[in-house]
Write an enzyme that holds these catalytic residues in place. Structure first.
Site, PDB file in Angstrom:
ATOM      1  N   GLU A 459       0.833  -1.200   0.066  1.00  0.00           N
ATOM      2  CA  GLU A 459       0.008   0.152  -0.050  1.00  0.00           C
ATOM      3  C   GLU A 459       0.946   1.324  -0.211  1.00  0.00           C
ATOM      4  O   GLU A 459       0.686   2.317  -0.668  1.00  0.00           O
ATOM      5  CB  GLU A 459      -1.009   0.109   0.998  1.00  0.00           C
ATOM      6  CG  GLU A 459      -1.973  -0.924   1.162  1.00  0.00           C
ATOM      7  CD  GLU A 459      -1.761  -2.542   1.267  1.00  0.00           C
ATOM      8  OE1 GLU A 459      -0.783  -2.720   1.735  1.00  0.00           O
ATOM      9  OE2 GLU A 459      -2.532  -3.226   0.789  1.00  0.00           O
ATOM     10  N   HIS A 529     -12.267  -6.959   7.229  1.00  0.00           N
ATOM     11  CA  HIS A 529     -12.976  -6.576   6.331  1.00  0.00           C
ATOM     12  C   HIS A 529     -14.460  -5.555   6.412  1.00  0.00           C
ATOM     13  O   HIS A 529     -15.262  -5.533   5.494  1.00  0.00           O
ATOM     14  CB  HIS A 529     -13.566  -7.650   4.946  1.00  0.00           C
ATOM     15  CG  HIS A 529     -12.410  -8.582   4.808  1.00  0.00           C
ATOM     16  ND1 HIS A 529     -11.758  -9.462   5.669  1.00  0.00           N
ATOM     17  CD2 HIS A 529     -11.439  -8.515   3.799  1.00  0.00           C
ATOM     18  CE1 HIS A 529     -10.709 -10.232   4.821  1.00  0.00           C
ATOM     19  NE2 HIS A 529     -10.680  -9.746   3.822  1.00  0.00           N
TER      20      HIS A 529
END
Ligand SMILES: Cc1ncc(C[n+]2csc(CCOP(=O)(O)OP(=O)(O)O)c2C)c(N)n1
Ligand SMILES: [Mg+2]
Length: 729
Positions: A459, A529
């Site tokens: 990321e 999530h």
């Protein structure tokens, strides 16, 4: 070898008449160039000495020196072209920056924190270089964040040479204010210390630069220490150049960085390699650090006298003096004369800098955001066409429209491409993926693999490269696959992306867009999530944060995000991607929703609910039910953007109803609602008939078992109960 403009200026004050013997050169350097090199090295050292004195006199507030690194960094400066190549230096690079053409006065302006400090206008510590005219990009303090930005900068140079049309200006969006210059063979210099090679971002940058064969010149200035930690603790085996030897396409050069001639030889080779497009190069220069880490450090606490004495014998200033004498280039008298002229120059620059005007106190808000383009006024009407579409459809449509409209846009991230192995697409063997939520489906097929591509699973790599690209004038619209996994990019998101403009006092900007899939209510999404956490980002000045609740807003806000001149975090709720609620027809290719303008989803008179994202449909359901069942009329305000947010809309609603609930999906404590509730309590106290209430997730994580998830996240029923209780207050 080209002599820089600054050097030829300096030659006017140089001392020596070079003896007229047949010219002997040293790795291509003439005798006069060697004198110039010594002058730069000595100038750099004397500037450090001057700053140390000024610090002791409390006329400046911090000092970190480039002492011991001068030979290596001057060599880099003369091997590269200022204002043509690009530079991501670090704080030991004073001599590089002088070699590229910055003046002693300019450097000292930063030390005193002057208004005219060209690097930051008094905002950054000394030795945090940034000179727009020289392509020296604003530098920060975190070790290593410059590396991935340098990679992005190199990618941008390549991109524009493949897409020259993209460099054109365009009125009405960020391009109007973002100049692009490219040459096709520019090199990007980036330097770090030996300790900084331990940062993960170093390895991410090496990986991408060598994989993509980018013209990045990595310079590792190895002084054996990172503050007090020696190199063998940082680096397995103790040698970074050995450790990186497996990277393909990478030229590795090692040198004695206290010797300018040896350093120049390797720099020249490395620059030629990069400029020829063969790939990146890494120069590992062995240098010394004679002045402790900074003025706040005393190396005698962890380095014995014997070790320090050994280092001192390699001091590049003394070595170069001896070299000039030995080679009959300058005699002692000439050296003294040269040094005297430098000392005079430094003193004069210092006296001038001490008198320099200081920044005005009311300038602090300048350049937090773009002064050119205000996204709160970027608006246009929808031109609805066709049947209702989901949020996913309309985000995808916006990306397609904008990729068509603006060739500076690239889209990348994890899994965003249709298929990295393009031959499968060409042979029509597969349909293509286009994102784990399919938001970018079909983009690569339409716009090609150099505009829409997969990144490594890293990321920081995604955001760091985007920052570098956007600084050069591209518009990266990158994707973070799950908000839960944004944290490796936090350094870039907190310390870099939103700060580039402010810390450079407006000289640089990096208006990239980061799209992030966020949120829960997934039934089985569980802890990793389902996270929200938007308030962590609304807490960062300089960053715009959007959080749409429906398809039409998502389309219009994303377009504003892309066209505006500020960095934007665009939060997309996963649960809303394909929800029946909030679908809309396609609004046309120019629809823009302004930032900071809330939408009153439902008018009401008894109480207000201020919310956003996936709580909007839940609050609406509760409001409709309570009106039906109990006649309580709720006004529902959807903020749409969280930074900036629409205070006027909040205040209007609270003044009307006198009762308010601030609701969000993220955990209650320290959440986004705390700020809004505090401001309502502060500024609208007189208008309130009841305490400000909040509805939010419990102060836990989101569990996998749906029964637990239901309890943890705020449901329509929780909102109903809060509305009922507040109405009765
Ligand atoms: C991410 C980060 N962690 C810690 C620091 C504090 N810090 C500043 S410089 C430094 C040591 C750097 O050592 P090295 O990379 O070898 O460079 P040198 O100072 O020796 O030239 C540290 C730990 C920082 N600025 N940034
Ligand atoms: Mg070091």
């Amino acid at each position: 070898m080209p002599i820089t403009k600054a050097e030829s200026k300096r030659n006017a004050t140089a001392v020596a008449d070079v003896p007229t013997k047949p010219e002997k050169t040293y790795e291509g350097l003439t005798r006069q160039q060697l004198i110039d090199i010594y002058r730069l090295m000595y100038l750099s050292r004397r500037l450090d000495d001057r700053e140390i004195l000024l610090k002791r006199q409390q006329k400046i507030f911090f000092q970190i020196s480039g002492a011991g690194h001068e030979a290596l960094t001057v060599a880099a400066g003369i091997a590269l072209k200022p204002g043509y190549d690009w530079f991501y230096p670090y704080y030991r690079d004073r001599a590089l920056v002088l070699a590229l053409g910055a003046t002693p006065y300019e450097q000292l302006l930063q030390a005193v924190g002057a208004a005219d400090d060209p690097s930051s206008g008094g905002r950054q510590m000394p030795s945090h270089w940034g000179y727009k005219k020289l392509n020296i990009v604003t530098q920060s303090s975190p070790t290593g964040t410059q590396l991935l930005q340098a990679v992005g900068c190199a990618e941008a140079g390549r991109y524009f040479s493949h897409h020259p049309e993209a460099a054109k200006k365009h009125d009405g969006d960020y391009r109007q204010f973002k100049d692009v210059v490219f040459h096709g063979d520019e090199v990007v210099y980036v330097s770090v210390g030996d300790g900084t090679t331990s940062e993960g971002e170093f390895w991410e940058a090496m990986n991408s630069a060598s994989n993509l064969k980018l013209p990045v010149l990595f310079v590792v200035e190895d002084n054996q220490y990172a503050i007090s930690v020696p190199v063998e603790v940082q680096t397995a085996g103790g040698s970074i150049s050995k450790l990186v030897s497996g990277f393909p396409n990478l030229l590795i050069q090692e040198c004695d960085g206290t010797d300018p001639v040896a350093s120049y030889a390797v720099m020249k080779r490395a620059v030629e390699y990069c400029r020829a497009g063969k790939g990146p190069a890494l120069v590992h220069g062995h240098v010394i650090r004679p002045y402790s880490h900074s003025l706040s450090d005393d190396e005698r606490l962890y380095r014995p006298e014997s070790e320090r004495r050994q280092d001192a014998q390699r001091d590049p200033i003394n070595r170069m003096q001896m070299f000039l004498i030995r080679e009959n280039i300058l005699n002692e008298e000439e050296i003294n004369k040269l040094e005297k002229s430098v000392d005079d120059e430094v003193l004069a620059a210092s006296q001038r800098a001490e008198q320099a005007a200081l920044p005005a106190a009311d300038s602090i808000y300048n350049h937090v955001y773009s002064p050119y383009l205000d996204p709160t006024t970027m608006a246009s009407e929808p031109q609805p066409k066709g049947t209702d579409k989901t949020m996913a459809d309309l985000i995808n449509a916006c990306l397609k429209d904008e990729l068509r409209n603006d060739e500076r846009i690239v889209v990348f991230g994890e899994d965003v491409a249709d298929c990295s192995r393009e031959e499968y697409l060409k042979q029509k063997q597969i349909k293509g993926k286009g994102g784990v939520f399919k938001l970018t489906a079909g983009l690569q097929m339409e716009f090609g693999g150099d505009r829409v591509f997969n990144s490594p699973l890293a990321e920081a790599n995604i955001v760091g490269r985007a920052v570098g690209m956007a600084t050069r004038g591209m518009k990266p619209v990158v994707e973070i696959q799950f908000f839960d996994y944004i944290w490796p990019a936090m350094h870039q998101l907190r310390n870099e992306l939103p700060l580039i403009r402010w810390r450079s006092n407006g000289a640089f900007s990096s208006p990239a867009v980061v799209r992030v899939a966020i949120g829960g209510y997934l039934t089985g999404g569980a802890i990793y999530h389902s996270q929200c956490g938007e308030s962590i980002f609304t807490h960062i000045p300089g960053l715009r944060v959007c959080f749409p609740s429906n398809a039409l807003d998502a389309n219009g806000l994303l377009r504003t995000a892309i066209r505006c001149d500020d960095p934007v975090m665009f939060l997309e709720h996963k649960r809303l991607y394909r929800e029946t609620f909030g679908r809309s027809p396609y609004p046309g290719p120019d629809y823009m929703v302004p930032f900071g303008k809330a939408k009153v989803v439902k008018e009401g008179k008894h109480l207000s609910v201020i919310t956003y994202g996936a709580v909007v449909p839940r609050a609406l359901q509760a409001a409709q039910r309570i009106e039906r069942e109990q006649g309580i009329s709720v006004e529902l305000v959807d903020l749409r953007t969280l930074s900036p947010y629409d205070w006027e809309a909040i205040a209007n609603s609270v003044r009307k109803t006198s009762k308010v609930i601030v609701a969000h999906e993220d955990v209650l404590s320290w959440g986004y609602g705390a700020e809004i509730a505090a401001r309502i309590a502060d500024e609208l106290f007189e208008d309130l008939d009841a305490p400000v209430r909040r509805v939010a997730a419990t102060d836990t994580f989101v569990a996998y078992q749906p029964l637990l998830e239901d309890v943890i996240l705020p449901q329509a029923n929780d909102l109903y109960k809060a509305m009922e209780s507040l109405a009765k207050f």
